[in-house]
Design a protein around this motif. Structure first.
Motif, PDB file in Angstrom:
ATOM      1  N   ALA A  36      41.245  34.939  54.359  1.00  0.00           N
ATOM      2  CA  ALA A  36      41.641  36.147  54.305  1.00  0.00           C
ATOM      3  C   ALA A  36      43.026  36.242  54.243  1.00  0.00           C
ATOM      4  O   ALA A  36      44.013  35.657  54.611  1.00  0.00           O
ATOM      5  CB  ALA A  36      41.077  36.904  55.492  1.00  0.00           C
ATOM      6  N   ARG A  37      43.508  37.304  53.536  1.00  0.00           N
ATOM      7  CA  ARG A  37      44.748  37.549  53.211  1.00  0.00           C
ATOM      8  C   ARG A  37      45.299  38.715  53.922  1.00  0.00           C
ATOM      9  O   ARG A  37      44.482  39.962  54.076  1.00  0.00           O
ATOM     10  CB  ARG A  37      45.270  37.851  52.005  1.00  0.00           C
ATOM     11  CG  ARG A  37      44.934  36.475  51.000  1.00  0.00           C
ATOM     12  CD  ARG A  37      45.520  36.460  49.637  1.00  0.00           C
ATOM     13  NE  ARG A  37      45.381  35.246  49.230  1.00  0.00           N
ATOM     14  CZ  ARG A  37      44.964  34.941  47.935  1.00  0.00           C
ATOM     15  NH1 ARG A  37      45.184  35.752  47.128  1.00  0.00           N
ATOM     16  NH2 ARG A  37      45.157  33.617  47.438  1.00  0.00           N
ATOM     17  N   ASP A  41      45.444  41.688  46.952  1.00  0.00           N
ATOM     18  CA  ASP A  41      45.364  40.711  45.943  1.00  0.00           C
ATOM     19  C   ASP A  41      46.478  41.057  44.681  1.00  0.00           C
ATOM     20  O   ASP A  41      47.088  40.318  44.427  1.00  0.00           O
ATOM     21  CB  ASP A  41      44.212  40.515  45.383  1.00  0.00           C
ATOM     22  CG  ASP A  41      42.777  39.861  46.280  1.00  0.00           C
ATOM     23  OD1 ASP A  41      43.474  38.974  46.914  1.00  0.00           O
ATOM     24  OD2 ASP A  41      41.936  40.114  46.018  1.00  0.00           O
ATOM     25  N   ARG A  42      46.642  42.420  44.454  1.00  0.00           N
ATOM     26  CA  ARG A  42      47.506  42.622  43.562  1.00  0.00           C
ATOM     27  C   ARG A  42      49.044  42.489  44.011  1.00  0.00           C
ATOM     28  O   ARG A  42      49.818  41.999  43.090  1.00  0.00           O
ATOM     29  CB  ARG A  42      47.523  44.225  43.154  1.00  0.00           C
ATOM     30  CG  ARG A  42      48.381  44.273  42.041  1.00  0.00           C
ATOM     31  CD  ARG A  42      48.240  46.194  41.855  1.00  0.00           C
ATOM     32  NE  ARG A  42      47.067  46.646  42.214  1.00  0.00           N
ATOM     33  CZ  ARG A  42      46.401  47.926  42.568  1.00  0.00           C
ATOM     34  NH1 ARG A  42      47.690  48.999  42.140  1.00  0.00           N
ATOM     35  NH2 ARG A  42      45.602  48.444  42.782  1.00  0.00           N
ATOM     36  N   ALA A  46      51.740  39.751  42.164  1.00  0.00           N
ATOM     37  CA  ALA A  46      53.247  40.074  41.962  1.00  0.00           C
ATOM     38  C   ALA A  46      54.204  39.098  42.644  1.00  0.00           C
ATOM     39  O   ALA A  46      55.125  38.641  41.979  1.00  0.00           O
ATOM     40  CB  ALA A  46      53.227  41.656  42.299  1.00  0.00           C
ATOM     41  N   VAL A  47      53.929  38.808  43.818  1.00  0.00           N
ATOM     42  CA  VAL A  47      54.603  37.967  44.696  1.00  0.00           C
ATOM     43  C   VAL A  47      54.983  36.435  43.936  1.00  0.00           C
ATOM     44  O   VAL A  47      55.875  35.601  43.814  1.00  0.00           O
ATOM     45  CB  VAL A  47      54.621  37.937  46.188  1.00  0.00           C
ATOM     46  CG1 VAL A  47      55.457  36.939  46.798  1.00  0.00           C
ATOM     47  CG2 VAL A  47      54.960  39.229  46.836  1.00  0.00           C
ATOM     48  N   ALA A  48      53.661  36.177  43.819  1.00  0.00           N
ATOM     49  CA  ALA A  48      53.702  34.699  43.202  1.00  0.00           C
ATOM     50  C   ALA A  48      54.183  34.598  41.729  1.00  0.00           C
ATOM     51  O   ALA A  48      54.750  33.632  41.293  1.00  0.00           O
ATOM     52  CB  ALA A  48      52.265  34.389  42.907  1.00  0.00           C
TER      53      ALA A  48
END
Length: 162
Positions: A36-37, A41-42, A46-48
């Motif tokens: 779990a994060r 997810d968005r 964007a960070v990746a």
């Protein structure tokens, strides 16, 4: 002590926000499955895509931590020498009540009654000669006699701000 009330409230609010965020992150991480994060997810995508954003955020948090630590140290009074004397401050304010433009004053006894430190801040429009004359004539002597003995060494700092 009214001047430090804002510091205490600010530190309490900032600490409470950090505690709430840390508690949320901890609960979110322990109550959910290992995959779990915390972030949506968005946001993760964007960070990746922009890995420099993580380093910029880390640098911003380090700077924010250092600024907050400095604020805390100053609010707690560390680095100030001596003990402020209310009697001396009151006598200084009464002695300079007719002079316009004195914005800040402080009287401290430094060491074991070794010396007296008087600090004044005034605007540039203030008649500095009148302030110095009153201090030199009798005001410093009266404060010295009231706070301790008359042999007390005294340092007077007069700061003029624009």
């Amino acid at each position: 002590m009214r001047q430090y009330g804002g510091n205490r409230v600010g530190l309490a609010v900032f600490g409470g926000v950090l505690l709430a965020l840390g508690g949320y992150a901890w609960l979110r991480g322990t109550e959910l499955s290992p995959k779990a994060r915390i972030l949506p997810d968005r946001t993760v995508e964007a960070v990746a895509a922009h890995s420099w954003a993580v380093w910029a955020a880390a640098l911003l948090l380090v700077v924010l931590t250092l600024v907050t630590l400095r604020w805390l140290v100053l609010a707690l009074g560390w680095g100030r020498y001596g003990q402020q004397t209310g009697t001396g401050s009151a006598m200084l304010c009464v002695g300079l009540k007719d002079v316009e433009g004195v914005t800040k004053s402080s009287v401290r006894v430094v060491g074991d009654s070794e010396r007296l430190r008087i600090a004044l801040t005034c605007r540039e429009s203030t008649d500095v000669g009148a302030v110095a004359g009153r201090l030199d004539r009798d005001l410093v002597g009266k404060i010295r006699r009231e706070v301790s003995d008359n042999d007390l060494g005294t340092v007077v700092r007069l700061h003029v701000r624009g």
